[in-house]
Design a protein around this motif. Sequence first.
Motif, mmCIF file in Angstrom:
data_model
loop_
_atom_site.group_PDB
_atom_site.id
_atom_site.type_symbol
_atom_site.label_atom_id
_atom_site.label_comp_id
_atom_site.label_asym_id
_atom_site.label_seq_id
_atom_site.Cartn_x
_atom_site.Cartn_y
_atom_site.Cartn_z
ATOM 1 N N VAL A 111 0.847 -1.205 0.000
ATOM 2 C CA VAL A 111 0.000 0.000 0.000
ATOM 3 C C VAL A 111 0.878 1.249 0.000
ATOM 4 O O VAL A 111 0.630 2.193 -0.770
ATOM 5 C CB VAL A 111 -0.960 -0.009 1.210
ATOM 6 C CG1 VAL A 111 -1.670 1.324 1.359
ATOM 7 C CG2 VAL A 111 -1.967 -1.141 1.077
ATOM 8 N N LEU A 112 1.916 1.263 0.824
ATOM 9 C CA LEU A 112 2.813 2.419 0.860
ATOM 10 C C LEU A 112 3.574 2.577 -0.450
ATOM 11 O O LEU A 112 3.760 3.695 -0.939
ATOM 12 C CB LEU A 112 3.786 2.302 2.026
ATOM 13 C CG LEU A 112 3.178 2.480 3.415
ATOM 14 C CD1 LEU A 112 4.246 2.283 4.487
ATOM 15 C CD2 LEU A 112 2.532 3.842 3.547
ATOM 16 N N ALA A 113 4.011 1.472 -1.031
ATOM 17 C CA ALA A 113 4.738 1.537 -2.306
ATOM 18 C C ALA A 113 3.840 2.074 -3.415
ATOM 19 O O ALA A 113 4.292 2.874 -4.255
ATOM 20 C CB ALA A 113 5.279 0.157 -2.672
ATOM 21 N N VAL A 114 2.574 1.669 -3.427
ATOM 22 C CA VAL A 114 1.633 2.196 -4.423
ATOM 23 C C VAL A 114 1.439 3.699 -4.220
ATOM 24 O O VAL A 114 1.398 4.467 -5.189
ATOM 25 C CB VAL A 114 0.287 1.434 -4.359
ATOM 26 C CG1 VAL A 114 -0.795 2.156 -5.140
ATOM 27 C CG2 VAL A 114 0.455 0.019 -4.886
ATOM 28 N N TYR A 115 1.326 4.116 -2.968
ATOM 29 C CA TYR A 115 1.203 5.551 -2.688
ATOM 30 C C TYR A 115 2.405 6.322 -3.229
ATOM 31 O O TYR A 115 2.254 7.329 -3.929
ATOM 32 C CB TYR A 115 1.059 5.794 -1.183
ATOM 33 C CG TYR A 115 1.304 7.236 -0.795
ATOM 34 C CD1 TYR A 115 0.407 8.231 -1.151
ATOM 35 C CD2 TYR A 115 2.446 7.597 -0.089
ATOM 36 C CE1 TYR A 115 0.640 9.561 -0.811
ATOM 37 C CE2 TYR A 115 2.681 8.912 0.257
ATOM 38 C CZ TYR A 115 1.786 9.892 -0.105
ATOM 39 O OH TYR A 115 2.015 11.200 0.227
ATOM 40 N N PHE A 116 3.613 5.841 -2.919
ATOM 41 C CA PHE A 116 4.811 6.563 -3.352
ATOM 42 C C PHE A 116 4.980 6.519 -4.871
ATOM 43 O O PHE A 116 5.453 7.489 -5.463
ATOM 44 C CB PHE A 116 6.052 6.028 -2.638
ATOM 45 C CG PHE A 116 6.141 6.476 -1.212
ATOM 46 C CD1 PHE A 116 6.264 7.817 -0.890
ATOM 47 C CD2 PHE A 116 6.068 5.560 -0.185
ATOM 48 C CE1 PHE A 116 6.334 8.241 0.428
ATOM 49 C CE2 PHE A 116 6.130 5.965 1.140
ATOM 50 C CZ PHE A 116 6.265 7.313 1.444
ATOM 51 N N LEU A 117 4.575 5.434 -5.506
ATOM 52 C CA LEU A 117 4.634 5.371 -6.974
ATOM 53 C C LEU A 117 3.645 6.370 -7.576
ATOM 54 O O LEU A 117 4.004 7.120 -8.492
ATOM 55 C CB LEU A 117 4.326 3.957 -7.468
ATOM 56 C CG LEU A 117 4.261 3.790 -8.990
ATOM 57 C CD1 LEU A 117 5.607 4.116 -9.630
ATOM 58 C CD2 LEU A 117 3.827 2.376 -9.350
ATOM 59 N N GLY A 118 2.409 6.385 -7.087
ATOM 60 C CA GLY A 118 1.422 7.336 -7.597
ATOM 61 C C GLY A 118 1.838 8.777 -7.360
ATOM 62 O O GLY A 118 1.623 9.653 -8.208
ATOM 63 N N LYS A 119 2.445 9.023 -6.203
ATOM 64 C CA LYS A 119 2.927 10.370 -5.881
ATOM 65 C C LYS A 119 4.069 10.769 -6.808
ATOM 66 O O LYS A 119 4.117 11.905 -7.291
ATOM 67 C CB LYS A 119 3.386 10.403 -4.428
ATOM 68 C CG LYS A 119 3.936 11.723 -3.979
ATOM 69 C CD LYS A 119 4.443 11.632 -2.563
ATOM 70 C CE LYS A 119 5.445 12.729 -2.354
ATOM 71 N NZ LYS A 119 6.398 12.465 -1.332
ATOM 72 N N GLN A 120 4.965 9.839 -7.085
ATOM 73 C CA GLN A 120 6.122 10.116 -7.941
ATOM 74 C C GLN A 120 5.693 10.372 -9.389
ATOM 75 O O GLN A 120 6.178 11.299 -10.023
ATOM 76 C CB GLN A 120 7.095 8.931 -7.891
ATOM 77 C CG GLN A 120 8.298 9.052 -8.797
ATOM 78 C CD GLN A 120 9.302 10.053 -8.298
ATOM 79 O OE1 GLN A 120 9.418 10.285 -7.106
ATOM 80 N NE2 GLN A 120 10.029 10.657 -9.206
ATOM 81 N N VAL A 121 4.779 9.562 -9.892
ATOM 82 C CA VAL A 121 4.402 9.652 -11.296
ATOM 83 C C VAL A 121 3.355 10.751 -11.530
ATOM 84 O O VAL A 121 3.430 11.466 -12.532
ATOM 85 C CB VAL A 121 3.886 8.290 -11.811
ATOM 86 C CG1 VAL A 121 3.404 8.385 -13.242
ATOM 87 C CG2 VAL A 121 4.972 7.238 -11.688
ATOM 88 N N PHE A 122 2.380 10.889 -10.610
ATOM 89 C CA PHE A 122 1.292 11.845 -10.825
ATOM 90 C C PHE A 122 1.263 12.927 -9.755
ATOM 91 O O PHE A 122 1.798 14.007 -9.964
ATOM 92 C CB PHE A 122 -0.055 11.104 -10.889
ATOM 93 C CG PHE A 122 -0.133 10.119 -12.015
ATOM 94 C CD1 PHE A 122 -0.286 10.555 -13.327
ATOM 95 C CD2 PHE A 122 -0.044 8.761 -11.779
ATOM 96 C CE1 PHE A 122 -0.349 9.653 -14.375
ATOM 97 C CE2 PHE A 122 -0.102 7.856 -12.818
ATOM 98 C CZ PHE A 122 -0.257 8.303 -14.116
ATOM 99 N N SER A 123 0.630 12.646 -8.627
ATOM 100 C CA SER A 123 0.515 13.650 -7.564
ATOM 101 C C SER A 123 0.239 12.938 -6.241
ATOM 102 O O SER A 123 -0.145 11.767 -6.242
ATOM 103 C CB SER A 123 -0.627 14.628 -7.868
ATOM 104 O OG SER A 123 -1.875 13.992 -7.739
#
Length: 184
Positions: A111-123
């Motif tokens: 869940v945290l990795a998905v958050y950081f990936l979404g934050k890195q790529v989008f917002s």
Amino acid sequence: MNKKDLLLTFALLIFSSFFLYSFISTSHNTWLRFSDGAKYADVARNIVQGEGYISDFSFFNINLFRDYKSIFSARGIPLGMPYAISFAFMVFGISDFAVMATSSLFYLLLVLAVYFLGKQVFSPLVGFLAGLAVSANINFLDYGTSGASESLFSFLCVVSTFLIFKKSRLTNFLFLPIVLLNIL
């Protein structure tokens, strides 16, 4: 990490923990409902007890009657989850809780990795919503409580993707080992 990111991360962990707790408390099954969890826990128990990377039940292989020390080989079982569960066995003792704790840890890390990936790529908002969607996904909740390797594999896939988008010397160093862990 600024305060907003820290708050979103903390909120995701709270939501994910709530979903995980709700799923565990409403489910009347143990982690044995998923056969891979039983296989990984069996191999992990043998590792902790010093018997090596073996299993005590059949996987229908050709070496059924050839190896007398370990009647059933565990060569076809990926290494990641049994070793992670064996570490949990060393910390918590050989128990159902240790198996579920291992899967739950990888679920929360996913869940945290998905958050950081979404934050890195989008917002940050997209990362939060994506993490929330993964944390509420019934399949990931099931994998996160069953001892199955899907939570570990999904976590490693997301971390690999995150490292592709992250541009730093550390990510170049970490990318190959994480990809190799995915293969194992």
